[in-house]
Design a protein around this motif. Structure first.
Motif, PDB file in Angstrom:
ATOM      1  N   GLU A  10      -0.398  11.850 -15.162  1.00  0.00           N
ATOM      2  CA  GLU A  10      -1.430  12.290 -14.064  1.00  0.00           C
ATOM      3  C   GLU A  10      -1.264  13.175 -13.560  1.00  0.00           C
ATOM      4  O   GLU A  10      -2.037  14.402 -13.395  1.00  0.00           O
ATOM      5  N   VAL A  11       0.067  12.991 -12.573  1.00  0.00           N
ATOM      6  CA  VAL A  11       0.306  13.576 -11.415  1.00  0.00           C
ATOM      7  C   VAL A  11       0.761  15.085 -12.127  1.00  0.00           C
ATOM      8  O   VAL A  11       0.962  15.614 -11.471  1.00  0.00           O
ATOM      9  N   GLN A  36       1.919  11.270 -24.411  1.00  0.00           N
ATOM     10  CA  GLN A  36       0.571  10.632 -24.511  1.00  0.00           C
ATOM     11  C   GLN A  36       0.460   8.910 -24.143  1.00  0.00           C
ATOM     12  O   GLN A  36       0.215   8.687 -22.857  1.00  0.00           O
ATOM     13  N   GLU A  37       1.735   8.760 -24.048  1.00  0.00           N
ATOM     14  CA  GLU A  37       2.203   7.201 -24.086  1.00  0.00           C
ATOM     15  C   GLU A  37       2.687   7.139 -22.084  1.00  0.00           C
ATOM     16  O   GLU A  37       3.469   8.214 -21.135  1.00  0.00           O
ATOM     17  N   PRO A  38       1.723   6.395 -21.447  1.00  0.00           N
ATOM     18  CA  PRO A  38       1.595   6.352 -20.061  1.00  0.00           C
ATOM     19  C   PRO A  38       3.337   6.650 -19.101  1.00  0.00           C
ATOM     20  O   PRO A  38       3.808   5.869 -19.609  1.00  0.00           O
ATOM     21  N   ILE A  39       3.961   7.257 -18.941  1.00  0.00           N
ATOM     22  CA  ILE A  39       5.490   7.031 -18.068  1.00  0.00           C
ATOM     23  C   ILE A  39       4.671   6.632 -16.377  1.00  0.00           C
ATOM     24  O   ILE A  39       4.013   7.287 -15.895  1.00  0.00           O
ATOM     25  N   LEU A  73       7.730  15.787 -18.702  1.00  0.00           N
ATOM     26  CA  LEU A  73       7.938  14.934 -17.912  1.00  0.00           C
ATOM     27  C   LEU A  73       8.607  13.644 -19.573  1.00  0.00           C
ATOM     28  O   LEU A  73       8.065  14.025 -20.771  1.00  0.00           O
ATOM     29  N   GLU A  74      10.058  12.883 -19.034  1.00  0.00           N
ATOM     30  CA  GLU A  74      10.411  12.429 -20.232  1.00  0.00           C
ATOM     31  C   GLU A  74      10.914  11.100 -19.432  1.00  0.00           C
ATOM     32  O   GLU A  74      11.093  10.992 -18.687  1.00  0.00           O
ATOM     33  N   GLN A  75      11.788  10.497 -20.382  1.00  0.00           N
ATOM     34  CA  GLN A  75      11.882   9.295 -19.651  1.00  0.00           C
ATOM     35  C   GLN A  75      13.172   8.538 -20.960  1.00  0.00           C
ATOM     36  O   GLN A  75      12.923   9.460 -22.068  1.00  0.00           O
ATOM     37  N   ASP A  76      14.360   8.158 -20.420  1.00  0.00           N
ATOM     38  CA  ASP A  76      14.702   7.319 -20.957  1.00  0.00           C
ATOM     39  C   ASP A  76      14.921   5.805 -20.542  1.00  0.00           C
ATOM     40  O   ASP A  76      14.103   5.276 -19.994  1.00  0.00           O
ATOM     41  N   GLU A  77      16.057   4.630 -21.689  1.00  0.00           N
ATOM     42  CA  GLU A  77      16.389   3.540 -21.238  1.00  0.00           C
ATOM     43  C   GLU A  77      16.172   3.425 -19.919  1.00  0.00           C
ATOM     44  O   GLU A  77      15.587   2.797 -19.123  1.00  0.00           O
ATOM     45  N   ASP A  78      16.936   4.325 -18.677  1.00  0.00           N
ATOM     46  CA  ASP A  78      17.273   4.213 -17.198  1.00  0.00           C
ATOM     47  C   ASP A  78      17.059   5.631 -16.723  1.00  0.00           C
ATOM     48  O   ASP A  78      16.547   4.762 -15.677  1.00  0.00           O
TER      49      ASP A  78
END
Length: 161
Positions: A10-11, A36-39, A73-78
């Motif tokens: 959202e931000v 789409q998946e919320p982070i 916006l991206e993410q991985d395990e850490d």
């Protein structure tokens, strides 16, 4: 810092939408990669917004020749990664060590009207570091310049104690 749970999708979306009129009036293309998946992350939402605003303002100001601004916006395990990009003139090798210094602006902007105050990247770096993150960039002139703000997911526990 007012640390709380922040919905980063959202931000990021609000940040880029806030520049829509400016970008469209200047003929910029906008590239977004917000999943789409919320982070979520525990952080200061105003600080995250300020960081993104500073990076987007710089992308518009210094990337204007490339007519493109991107946000991802991206993410991985850490980690969680916020990325702002442009396809402008890039950052010259001799300036790479100084761009995060207070009151520093890119040399060729000094010959024109003062385009910025020179504190945007300094503020972005300071706020990022206050939340245990780091800010880096990669630049290939007229191809892509990307500023990446990285936060550890473990950040959550460190702020709550």
């Amino acid at each position: 810092m007012d640390i709380r749970k922040v919905h980063l999708n959202e931000v990021c979306a609000k940040a880029i939408v806030g520049y829509y009129d400016t970008l469209s009036s200047k003929g910029f293309a906008v590239e977004t990669d917000i999943p789409q998946e919320p982070i979520f992350l525990y952080a200061d939402p105003e600080a995250i917004t300020r960081i993104l605003d500073n990076l987007l303002t710089n992308a518009i100001r210094y990337g204007k020749d490339g007519k493109m601004v991107g946000i991802a916006l991206e993410q991985d395990e850490d980690h969680v990664y916020l990325k702002v990009s442009d396809r402008g003139k890039g950052i010259k090798e001799q300036e790479k060590q100084r761009i995060f210094e207070r009151l520093y602006t890119l040399n060729d902007s000094r010959s024109r009207q003062a385009e910025g105050s020179g504190i945007g990247l300094t503020i972005a770096k300071h706020l990022t570091e206050q939340m245990n993150g780091q800010i880096t960039y990669a630049s290939t002139p007229y191809t892509k310049t990307v500023f990446t703000v990285q936060f550890p997911k473990a950040l959550n526990a460190s702020f709550l104690t």
